[in-house]
Design a protein around this motif. Structure first.
Motif, PDB file in Angstrom:
ATOM      1  N   VAL A  34       0.863  -1.186   0.000  1.00 34.33           N
ATOM      2  CA  VAL A  34       0.000   0.000   0.000  1.00 34.33           C
ATOM      3  C   VAL A  34       0.895   1.229   0.000  1.00 34.33           C
ATOM      4  O   VAL A  34       1.860   1.311   0.764  1.00 34.33           O
ATOM      5  CB  VAL A  34      -0.935   0.003   1.226  1.00 34.33           C
ATOM      6  CG1 VAL A  34      -1.685   1.329   1.326  1.00 34.33           C
ATOM      7  CG2 VAL A  34      -1.924  -1.153   1.148  1.00 34.33           C
ATOM      8  N   LEU A  35       0.554   2.180  -0.865  1.00 34.30           N
ATOM      9  CA  LEU A  35       1.374   3.380  -0.991  1.00 34.30           C
ATOM     10  C   LEU A  35       0.768   4.549  -0.206  1.00 34.30           C
ATOM     11  O   LEU A  35       1.485   5.267   0.501  1.00 34.30           O
ATOM     12  CB  LEU A  35       1.465   3.749  -2.477  1.00 34.30           C
ATOM     13  CG  LEU A  35       2.622   4.599  -2.938  1.00 34.30           C
ATOM     14  CD1 LEU A  35       3.949   3.916  -2.639  1.00 34.30           C
ATOM     15  CD2 LEU A  35       2.485   4.847  -4.443  1.00 34.30           C
ATOM     16  N   VAL A  36      -0.546   4.721  -0.343  1.00 33.07           N
ATOM     17  CA  VAL A  36      -1.238   5.799   0.364  1.00 33.07           C
ATOM     18  C   VAL A  36      -2.517   5.218   0.956  1.00 33.07           C
ATOM     19  O   VAL A  36      -3.310   4.600   0.239  1.00 33.07           O
ATOM     20  CB  VAL A  36      -1.594   6.970  -0.585  1.00 33.07           C
ATOM     21  CG1 VAL A  36      -2.159   8.142   0.203  1.00 33.07           C
ATOM     22  CG2 VAL A  36      -0.386   7.417  -1.398  1.00 33.07           C
ATOM     23  N   THR A  37      -2.695   5.395   2.253  1.00 29.67           N
ATOM     24  CA  THR A  37      -3.854   4.789   2.920  1.00 29.67           C
ATOM     25  C   THR A  37      -5.106   5.649   2.730  1.00 29.67           C
ATOM     26  O   THR A  37      -5.035   6.829   2.363  1.00 29.67           O
ATOM     27  CB  THR A  37      -3.609   4.624   4.428  1.00 29.67           C
ATOM     28  OG1 THR A  37      -3.549   5.946   5.014  1.00 29.67           O
ATOM     29  CG2 THR A  37      -2.328   3.873   4.722  1.00 29.67           C
ATOM     30  N   GLU A  38      -6.228   5.021   3.062  1.00 28.35           N
ATOM     31  CA  GLU A  38      -7.513   5.719   2.977  1.00 28.35           C
ATOM     32  C   GLU A  38      -7.503   6.959   3.878  1.00 28.35           C
ATOM     33  O   GLU A  38      -7.991   8.027   3.496  1.00 28.35           O
ATOM     34  CB  GLU A  38      -8.602   4.738   3.423  1.00 28.35           C
ATOM     35  CG  GLU A  38      -9.979   5.183   3.105  1.00 28.35           C
ATOM     36  CD  GLU A  38     -11.011   4.095   3.411  1.00 28.35           C
ATOM     37  OE1 GLU A  38     -10.641   2.963   3.805  1.00 28.35           O
ATOM     38  OE2 GLU A  38     -12.203   4.406   3.261  1.00 28.35           O
ATOM     39  N   GLU A  39      -6.937   6.814   5.049  1.00 32.79           N
ATOM     40  CA  GLU A  39      -6.915   7.937   5.993  1.00 32.79           C
ATOM     41  C   GLU A  39      -6.019   9.081   5.485  1.00 32.79           C
ATOM     42  O   GLU A  39      -6.359  10.260   5.608  1.00 32.79           O
ATOM     43  CB  GLU A  39      -6.417   7.453   7.364  1.00 32.79           C
ATOM     44  CG  GLU A  39      -6.531   8.523   8.420  1.00 32.79           C
ATOM     45  CD  GLU A  39      -5.949   8.082   9.759  1.00 32.79           C
ATOM     46  OE1 GLU A  39      -5.390   6.970   9.839  1.00 32.79           O
ATOM     47  OE2 GLU A  39      -6.055   8.872  10.705  1.00 32.79           O
ATOM     48  N   GLU A  40      -4.891   8.700   4.894  1.00 38.15           N
ATOM     49  CA  GLU A  40      -3.995   9.733   4.341  1.00 38.15           C
ATOM     50  C   GLU A  40      -4.686  10.496   3.205  1.00 38.15           C
ATOM     51  O   GLU A  40      -4.555  11.715   3.103  1.00 38.15           O
ATOM     52  CB  GLU A  40      -2.692   9.091   3.846  1.00 38.15           C
ATOM     53  CG  GLU A  40      -1.791   8.647   4.981  1.00 38.15           C
ATOM     54  CD  GLU A  40      -0.621   7.774   4.527  1.00 38.15           C
ATOM     55  OE1 GLU A  40       0.410   7.790   5.204  1.00 38.15           O
ATOM     56  OE2 GLU A  40      -0.727   7.066   3.493  1.00 38.15           O
ATOM     57  N   ILE A  41      -5.418   9.767   2.368  1.00 38.66           N
ATOM     58  CA  ILE A  41      -6.151  10.423   1.278  1.00 38.66           C
ATOM     59  C   ILE A  41      -7.188  11.377   1.855  1.00 38.66           C
ATOM     60  O   ILE A  41      -7.326  12.520   1.412  1.00 38.66           O
ATOM     61  CB  ILE A  41      -6.820   9.372   0.359  1.00 38.66           C
ATOM     62  CG1 ILE A  41      -5.760   8.582  -0.411  1.00 38.66           C
ATOM     63  CG2 ILE A  41      -7.796  10.045  -0.607  1.00 38.66           C
ATOM     64  CD1 ILE A  41      -6.293   7.383  -1.176  1.00 38.66           C
ATOM     65  N   ARG A  42      -7.905  10.898   2.874  1.00 35.55           N
ATOM     66  CA  ARG A  42      -8.965  11.731   3.469  1.00 35.55           C
ATOM     67  C   ARG A  42      -8.374  13.015   4.058  1.00 35.55           C
ATOM     68  O   ARG A  42      -8.890  14.111   3.829  1.00 35.55           O
ATOM     69  CB  ARG A  42      -9.690  10.922   4.544  1.00 35.55           C
ATOM     70  CG  ARG A  42     -10.903  11.639   5.123  1.00 35.55           C
ATOM     71  CD  ARG A  42     -11.794  10.707   5.911  1.00 35.55           C
ATOM     72  NE  ARG A  42     -11.052   9.937   6.915  1.00 35.55           N
ATOM     73  CZ  ARG A  42     -10.947   8.621   6.945  1.00 35.55           C
ATOM     74  NH1 ARG A  42     -11.541   7.895   6.024  1.00 35.55           N
ATOM     75  NH2 ARG A  42     -10.252   8.004   7.881  1.00 35.55           N
ATOM     76  N   ASN A  43      -7.293  12.880   4.806  1.00 38.96           N
ATOM     77  CA  ASN A  43      -6.696  14.055   5.457  1.00 38.96           C
ATOM     78  C   ASN A  43      -6.132  15.041   4.445  1.00 38.96           C
ATOM     79  O   ASN A  43      -6.313  16.254   4.567  1.00 38.96           O
ATOM     80  CB  ASN A  43      -5.588  13.614   6.425  1.00 38.96           C
ATOM     81  CG  ASN A  43      -6.143  12.877   7.622  1.00 38.96           C
ATOM     82  OD1 ASN A  43      -7.340  13.015   7.944  1.00 38.96           O
ATOM     83  ND2 ASN A  43      -5.321  12.077   8.280  1.00 38.96           N
ATOM     84  N   ARG A  44      -5.464  14.518   3.437  1.00 36.15           N
ATOM     85  CA  ARG A  44      -4.855  15.402   2.434  1.00 36.15           C
ATOM     86  C   ARG A  44      -5.933  16.112   1.611  1.00 36.15           C
ATOM     87  O   ARG A  44      -5.800  17.292   1.260  1.00 36.15           O
ATOM     88  CB  ARG A  44      -3.937  14.574   1.515  1.00 36.15           C
ATOM     89  CG  ARG A  44      -3.133  15.396   0.555  1.00 36.15           C
ATOM     90  CD  ARG A  44      -1.997  16.148   1.247  1.00 36.15           C
ATOM     91  NE  ARG A  44      -1.328  17.047   0.313  1.00 36.15           N
ATOM     92  CZ  ARG A  44      -1.400  18.372   0.356  1.00 36.15           C
ATOM     93  NH1 ARG A  44      -2.089  18.977   1.309  1.00 36.15           N
ATOM     94  NH2 ARG A  44      -0.776  19.112  -0.540  1.00 36.15           N
ATOM     95  N   THR A  45      -7.003  15.378   1.301  1.00 31.70           N
ATOM     96  CA  THR A  45      -8.101  15.974   0.532  1.00 31.70           C
ATOM     97  C   THR A  45      -8.756  17.112   1.316  1.00 31.70           C
ATOM     98  O   THR A  45      -9.121  18.141   0.746  1.00 31.70           O
ATOM     99  CB  THR A  45      -9.140  14.892   0.168  1.00 31.70           C
ATOM    100  OG1 THR A  45      -8.477  13.882  -0.593  1.00 31.70           O
ATOM    101  CG2 THR A  45     -10.284  15.459  -0.649  1.00 31.70           C
TER     102      THR A  45
END
Ligand code: PRP
Length: 179
Positions: A8-19
């Motif tokens: 896994v390169l980018v987690t669901e949580e990382e995507i959510r926070n960055r978005t």
């Protein structure tokens, strides 16, 4: 993790926070501009859905679908518009929403088309940027994550139309796409 993935390169949580951060940045930059968000199908469908919910100002949404003219088009940069905007965009402040910028050819072409149609401004929001794949000089104005030059799938990104629905992004195992 999906068994076809190496990691896994980018987690669901990382995507959510960055978005959420990108959405706040865009809301600040476009307050009172009623921007038009243009999602580029199909890859951007997840990102635009999440992004616009994080942009807490009035805005509009439209979509375009574009397709390459066969294998050689990746180097020529010529793309065909398969689904165009529903409304004219003259005078509009446009945010083009993409899942990934790789060679940059798609966006370079599209940006020229939108500027030619007299958009007031054209900026690019991409959740993933792969600078190692670049063949033209283009940089997303709002970028989520810089990714390595590997075969990544998930969160809209596909291999032969699969894996778009993974809520995270991972590196596809080599044996899955080399056979
Ligand atoms: C992907 C992606 C961008 C483009 C980026 O779309 O969504 O539109 O490629 O590549 P580039 O920077 O090298 O031009 P694709 O053609 O795979 O269609 P899809 O979104 O329907 O998967």
């Amino acid at each position: 993790m999906h068994p076809h993935l190496e990691r896994v390169l980018v987690t669901e949580e990382e995507i959510r926070n960055r978005t959420a951060q990108l959405g706040a940045d865009i809301a600040r930059d476009y307050a009172d501009k009623n921007p038009l968000f243009i999602g580029i199908l199909k890859g951007a469908c997840m990102f635009i859905a999440d992004l616009v919910r994080a942009v807490e100002i009035p805005l509009e949404i439209d979509f375009m679908a574009i397709s390459s003219y066969g294998a050689s088009s990746k180097s020529s940069g010529v793309v065909r518009i398969m689904k165009d905007l529903d409304r004219p965009l003259e005078g509009r402040h446009v945010v083009v929403v993409e899942d990934i910028v790789d060679t940059g050819l798609t966006l370079a072409y599209l940006r020229d088309v939108l500027v030619h149609r007299r958009a007031a401004s054209v900026k690019i929001a991409a959740i993933f940027d792969k600078p190692g794949g670049r063949s033209v000089d283009i940089t997303p104005d709002y970028c989520g994550f810089t990714v390595p030059n590997e075969f990544i799938v998930g969160y809209g990104l596909d291999h032969a139309e699969r894996y778009r629905n993974l809520p995270y992004v991972g590196v596809l195992k080599r044996e899955v796409y080399e056979h």
